[in-house]
Design a protein around this motif. Sequence first.
Motif, short mmCIF file in Angstrom:
data_model
loop_
_atom_site.label_atom_id
_atom_site.label_comp_id
_atom_site.label_asym_id
_atom_site.label_seq_id
_atom_site.Cartn_x
_atom_site.Cartn_y
_atom_site.Cartn_z
N LYS A 459 0.82 -1.20 0.00
CA LYS A 459 0.00 0.00 0.00
C LYS A 459 0.86 1.26 0.00
CE LYS A 459 -3.83 2.14 2.56
NZ LYS A 459 -4.71 2.02 3.76
N GLU A 460 1.95 1.22 0.77
CA GLU A 460 2.85 2.38 0.83
C GLU A 460 3.43 2.69 -0.54
OE1 GLU A 460 7.18 3.60 2.80
OE2 GLU A 460 6.02 1.94 3.67
N VAL A 461 3.85 1.64 -1.28
CA VAL A 461 4.43 1.84 -2.60
C VAL A 461 3.38 2.35 -3.59
CG1 VAL A 461 5.47 0.63 -4.58
CG2 VAL A 461 6.24 0.13 -2.25
N ILE A 462 2.19 1.76 -3.54
CA ILE A 462 1.12 2.14 -4.48
C ILE A 462 0.68 3.58 -4.24
CG2 ILE A 462 -1.28 1.67 -5.12
CD1 ILE A 462 -0.63 -1.33 -4.52
N GLU A 463 0.48 3.97 -2.97
CA GLU A 463 -0.02 5.31 -2.66
C GLU A 463 1.04 6.39 -2.88
OE1 GLU A 463 -1.52 5.15 1.30
OE2 GLU A 463 -3.38 4.10 0.71
N SER A 464 2.31 6.08 -2.61
CA SER A 464 3.37 7.09 -2.77
C SER A 464 3.93 7.13 -4.18
CB SER A 464 4.51 6.81 -1.79
OG SER A 464 5.17 5.58 -2.11
N VAL A 490 8.55 -1.99 -6.48
CA VAL A 490 8.40 -0.80 -7.32
C VAL A 490 6.96 -0.75 -7.82
CG1 VAL A 490 10.82 -0.78 -8.06
CG2 VAL A 490 9.14 -2.04 -9.39
N PRO A 491 6.44 0.45 -8.05
CA PRO A 491 5.07 0.55 -8.58
C PRO A 491 5.03 0.19 -10.06
CG PRO A 491 6.04 2.74 -8.31
CD PRO A 491 7.02 1.77 -7.71
N LEU A 492 3.90 -0.42 -10.49
CA LEU A 492 3.65 -0.71 -11.89
C LEU A 492 2.69 0.33 -12.45
CD1 LEU A 492 3.18 -4.59 -11.78
CD2 LEU A 492 5.18 -3.32 -12.58
N HIS A 493 2.92 0.76 -13.71
CA HIS A 493 2.12 1.82 -14.31
C HIS A 493 1.48 1.35 -15.61
CE1 HIS A 493 5.28 3.85 -11.89
NE2 HIS A 493 4.31 4.69 -11.58
#
Length: 866
Positions: A459-464, A490-493
Amino acid sequence: MKDKPNPSNSSLEVSSKEEIMRYRTLVDSMFDGFIAVDEDGVITYVNKRLLHMLDRKESELVGRPLSEFLDPENARKVNEHVEMRKTGVSSQYELEWKKPNGTIIPTIVSAAPLVDEEGSHKGSFALVTDITERRKIEEALNQSEENYRTLAENSLQGITVISGDEYVYVNPAFASWLGYTQEEIMDMSSEEMWNLIHSDDKQMLLERAEKRRKGEAEEKPYEYRFVGRDEKIVWVRAYSTPITYSGKEALLVLLIDITTQVRVEEALRTSQRKYSALFHQSNDGILVHDMTGKIIEVNKRAEEMLEYSRDELLSMRVHDLPVDGDDAKVDPFKILSEQGHFTFHRDFKTKSGKIIPVEISATSVNLEGDTIVQAEIRDISKRSIAESRLKQSQDMLRLIMNSIPQFVFWKDNESTYLGCNFNFAIIAGVGSPDRIVGKTDYDLTWTKDQSRELIESDKEVIESDKPLFKEEVHMQHADGKEAWWEINRVPLHDNVGNVIGVLGTFQDITERKRTDESIKRSEAKYRALAEQSFQGLTILNEDGFAYVNRTFANLVGYSIDELLNMRLNEVWDLIHPDDHQILKDRIVAAQSGRPTPPRHEYRLIDQDGNLRWVEAYATPIEYAGKPSIQTLLVDITERLSAEKDIRNARDRAGLYLDLMCHDIRNQLQVILNSATLMHTATDKEVKESFFEVLQLSVQRCSRLIEEVKNTEDLIEIPLLRRSLTSSLQGVIEAIENRMQNTQFIQSMLVDKAIILADEYLELLLSNVIINAIEHNPNDIKKVWITLEKDEGEYVISVADNGPGIPESRKDELFDMARRYGGIGLHQSVQIIEKYEGKIEVSDRVSGEPEKGAKFILRFPIIEISN
């Protein structure tokens, strides 16, 4: 072309019209196109294959300039190579032709010059190979590579593509490890690229590249070090795969940051073979045989492909060539006899047993009533590989994920699993990657607390929208094993940049954690022992002290903090200057691996300027990641002092014994003889003369004993700072007042000479000066006294104009066993040795001992503190 061409410039060797017709028939039946032009670039001949490739008739081409069938750029390229042909140079290059309907035909042209027997240029001829199919495959690969680039850009692992000696692609993860941008790395020169590799690993990489060049098998994976912009060492484990990138051979390298191991693989390099002339320049192997199958001609490429020599092939029939499997349904000879041409595939088995897939294009030709077959053998291994790679590239990411030793997973915005690699599926207890889709961490083998922590980090990675690296968590695997993970997320886009999930990788660091704890416990035990040791302990590196214990600090009179803050040049100030070079030589020898005795002695200077002798045991080690020297020091000052006292006592006892055995015994003999003579004498004056001799001998014995007693306390009295200049001037003045007929010539070149001495300094100086006077029989006695400074010493010389000392007796003068020097000189030797000085004797005039002697006293200089 004449019947006898120049063999140095033409590879088409014919000597008759029949042979010309034979080769022309061969050229017409070739699988590749063939063209000849004159010196003006006008087409003089084309074979059927080229006419078919260009969809034209012979009348359209022959007699017209070659440039009419090319666009301006390709016409310019042809003109450049035609100029090379005029100098007798062959070449190979790519060329695009225009068909009547405007279609472009890509080809490879292998051209050579045509010359007459005088060597004059008469034109050129060339083989033309259609590469349309290869171009289509390359374009498909380029599209596949573009799809793969999107995956590579988002990978947590480093991905690079190396072509030649440069990076043609690096992903953001790799660039971030080294502290550069992608563009900076891809713009680097070859030298700058190599500077990214640790110097100790460069040779290994070169050796691996050499193995690849030779086709030798390599171990995978391999490990090596990168050096980042901030000099940070990055260890990687590398998995490399040869690929074709932008039409060139390249090396795809998958890099895992392990920060502990390395080896790199150089880009796979293969050189493209060039062919020298029409027959032997073909890119394909060529066999010419008759309808019975007997081979009558081969080219060099065929020898190489099949691994048989030319002589071996010419002794065989095509039926003798081993193939893998047997296709009995096809009879190439029957089809050739019916159709004149046949293309088919075979898997040839080479002489060494290797299987190679080939495409055979066979054409039958009638030459003067005999039918011969020209079979062009094309190795299609690369084409098969290229077609295979086109398919493999679509599954490359999946293959990478399942091949690497790390654990990989990816989730959506709700922390629901979308996939994972095989390793992760095993420890999560789902068995295979496809069975994890749709599950959450609560559905897996972790505890509730562990699952909650994982989801919160997601959640921290997705929100930040920021990566989270090197998070350490304690987990429970499906087999019940308790383990520590180091997780990177790492976040995915999506295509517009919106966060659609999280990609995570982790590695099991349980063993590393255990090792770290063991090291910490070991260091704590070592430090406790070092701090409680009665011996001094130091660890020295290029910056200064890295560690000192309390015993060493007390030995030199500094605090531990003061010592640890000293620079290396300040550390050397703790060591006596005379011992610097010996210690430096030992350190260099130890660092270079040369054997050195473990034990050595030298002097330390404490904070108050006192000398402390130490016995040291030094060992090269690595401490805090730096090469260092660990030294154990034992204070031996008191031991050496005691040993010196024992030597002095032994020498003094010897002096007393010598005195009793020589000087006093001689005087007693004089007394005994005089008493006997006096007893028998009757004349009063004679008796009185013998009585005077008795008195003088008794006085001599008394004075000898007194001279020795004067230095009884020599050992016990401490050394103090004293002025050598003042003492020498005082002794000279006192002797001048007592001695008659003596002339002193003084030369005081040092105003303030300070040494370590005691109350016997004046006795030392007076003994030497009086010795120069008493042994001088001249009526006018001269004594030359000089005080000067010579490097690290003060030097006093006392010379006289007496009879001198023969060369044979100079070495014996201070020998206590021989006693040539007398009590005074031997006392002088004891005194000056206590001062760590020495006494020498030479001629006043060098080489002329009869002109007088010169005694030289040397005293060590001490530094005067302000």
